[in-house]
Design a protein around this motif. Structure first.
Motif, PDB file in Angstrom:
ATOM      1  N   ASP A   1      -2.572  -4.889 -24.360  1.00 49.23           N
ATOM      2  CA  ASP A   1      -1.832  -3.621 -25.123  1.00 49.23           C
ATOM      3  C   ASP A   1      -1.191  -4.191 -26.257  1.00 49.23           C
ATOM      4  O   ASP A   1      -0.690  -5.260 -26.562  1.00 49.23           O
ATOM      5  CB  ASP A   1      -0.809  -3.220 -24.002  1.00 49.23           C
TER       6      ASP A   1
ATOM      7  N   GLN B   1      -0.550   3.071 -24.659  1.00 46.89           N
ATOM      8  CA  GLN B   1      -0.359   3.974 -23.646  1.00 46.89           C
ATOM      9  C   GLN B   1      -0.112   5.309 -24.034  1.00 46.89           C
ATOM     10  O   GLN B   1       0.978   5.353 -24.810  1.00 46.89           O
ATOM     11  CB  GLN B   1       0.613   3.508 -22.552  1.00 46.89           C
ATOM     12  N   PRO B   2      -0.635   6.446 -23.455  1.00 54.51           N
ATOM     13  CA  PRO B   2      -1.662   6.530 -22.705  1.00 54.51           C
ATOM     14  C   PRO B   2      -3.014   5.970 -23.430  1.00 54.51           C
ATOM     15  O   PRO B   2      -3.938   5.901 -22.539  1.00 54.51           O
ATOM     16  CB  PRO B   2      -1.810   7.860 -22.291  1.00 54.51           C
TER      17      PRO B   2
END
Length: 494
Positions: free
Chosen positions: A172, A219-220
């Motif tokens: 991420d 995210q998302p």
């Protein structure tokens, strides 16, 4: 019968040692086979202990014969195999659960708890050590160690909280409140490693990371919104400015088109109309490319539509009147496009003026087909205003904006167009015929090379990899352009 019962601890010890050897032979790459081996040996050892009425949960006082020592060894091996069987079940559950980040932490915690429990059980049920007194003593030691390792323990427990809370996973892209941002490449008990846009690894203690507010850009999904402020001189109606800026966003090949980018008027005064362009990119790593393209398109569309950018508000320039766009009717509009394009920078001023004078203005309505795939154009086209879509079949693969060229492949190299082109909005182009370019290409071969490179770059827009055409393709096109104009010159001389 007594003799048989005395030999059972020896059998259990043999099974325990054999189980350890077989367990190591299986290797780490076969966790399921290891678990089966552990369960099998553990079950057999349990059955033999039950038959011998030697219960692992019962402490047997020592005596002077060797049978008791074998029973102690058998119980220790039984507890070891019990711990391995439990850990094997935990690892199988983690593999099936498909949660690698939490799996590592849960596995470490459970393994530590199992080994600690087995160690205390061995001390209590095999050696008869009073666990209550030992726990009281270890509590005092734990307090001392905890005070000495306060910072490290804070990082460890923060790592546990971050892992269980799952604010991010490996891979991420996160942004911290202090401005630090990057992609998470590693996370352990004590720290988290971020790979920044500068290709540096930043190591953040988990306690610091837990205290800072973080934004998970992945995210998302990794779509990331950008805002670009623009100040436009108030020489046109705000509605016109909004339409031009929407055309800027629609002509982009880098930004995300769904959800739709937006143009917002945020303010107006005597010197400027403030506009914000809001758009998204597929990844934070593409922010630089997107900004570069949008700024370039803002410049092009402003030039094409007669808009002027305003001075910055902190400027000390004293303005006696509102800025006005100056028209130069005596100067051909095509000349500004030719002078602004780097391909024509090798030409002299007179040569550029001659090209602009020979250019023919053409217009296409929105939705009109400029050229079909497999057809040829009569000249080199320069987009004056509007948006041109490049299509392969029914799929749109790229867009051209004011200042872009097209037609090199058919008009100059005599090859059929590999893509279709159509007008997304009302489009105005200037067409430079082959006869006007012929003498320039003969005298300056590098112009043909630049045109071939420009076509190769544009063809790279349609490639899903984003890479330009290979050098041999540019060389082939360059050779074809030179050959066509050599034939054309020989024909004129004849």
């Amino acid at each position: 019968m007594v003799r048989e019962l005395q030999l059972l601890p020896l059998l259990i010890s043999f099974l325990g040692v054999a189980g350890i050897i077989v367990w190591h032979v299986q290797g780490r790459s076969r966790p399921t086979a290891r678990l089966i081996v552990q369960i099998a040996f553990f079950a057999v050892m349990t059955a033999v202990l039950a038959y011998a009425r030697a219960f692992p949960f019962h402490y047997d006082p020592p005596n002077s014969d060797g049978a008791n020592m074998l029973l102690v060894a058998a119980k220790i091996l039984w507890w070891v195999h019990l711990s391995w069987a439990l850990i094997g079940f935990v690892r199988i559950y983690i593999v099936l659960d498909h949660r690698p980040r939490e799996a590592r932490l849960i596995q470490d915690l459970i393994v530590a708890a199992v080994y600690l429990g087995v160690l205390l059980s061995i001390l209590a049920f095999v050696f008869g050590v009073p666990i209550g007194t030992l726990l009281a003593t270890s509590g005092v030691v734990a307090i001392i160690v905890g005070l000495a390792l306060q910072s490290t323990l804070s990082d460890v427990f923060s790592g546990i909280a971050l892992t269980l809370g799952r604010p991010y996973v490996i891979g991420d892209w996160i942004s911290l409140r202090d401005g630090t941002e990057g992609r998470v490449v590693a996370s352990n008990w004590r720290s988290t490693h971020l790979l920044t846009g500068d290709h540096n690894v930043v190591v953040l203690p988990n306690s610091v990371l837990a205290k800072l507010g973080l934004t998970n850009i992945s995210q998302p999904d990794e779509n990331h919104q950008l805002t670009l402020p623009i100040r436009v001189a108030p020489t046109r109606m705000p509605r016109t400015i909004v339409e031009v800026m929407r055309t800027v966003l629609e002509s982009s090949n880098v930004i995300v088109k769904e959800p739709n980018p937006s143009v917002v008027l945020v303010g107006i005064d005597a010197s400027a109309i403030n506009v914000e362009l809001q758009f998204r990119v597929t990844s934070p790593a593409r922010r630089g490319d997107a900004r570069n393209e949008i700024i370039d398109l803002v410049y092009r569309h402003c030039k094409a539509n007669g808009l002027q950018l305003a001075m910055p508000p902190e400027s000390m320039v004293v303005m006696t009147d509102n800025p006005r766009h100056e028209e130069h009717p005596a100067t051909p509009a095509a000349l500004g496009l030719i002078e602004a394009h780097p391909i024509f920078s090798i030409l002299s001023r007179d040569e550029r003026t001659a090209l602009a004078t020979s250019a023919t203005r053409r217009s296409f309505a929105a939705g009109a087909e400029i050229i079909r795939e497999g057809e040829t154009l009569a000249g080199l086209m320069i987009v004056r205003a509007g948006i041109v879509a490049i299509k392969m079949g029914d799929e749109e693969i790229a867009r051209l904006a004011p200042g872009d060229l097209f037609g090199e492949q058919s008009a100059l190299a005599g090859m059929e167009e590999s893509h279709a082109l159509s007008a997304v909005t009302r489009v105005t182009v200037y067409e430079i015929d082959k006869d006007s370019l012929a003498p320039l290409l003969r005298e300056r071969p590098e112009l043909a090379e630049d045109l071939a490179a420009n076509l190769a770059r544009r063809q790279g827009m349609g490639d899903r990899s984003g890479m330009a055409a290979p050098p041999h393709e540019r060389q082939r096109l360059n050779h074809r352009i030179r050959s066509m104009f050599q034939i054309h010159r020989n024909h004129l001389q004849a």
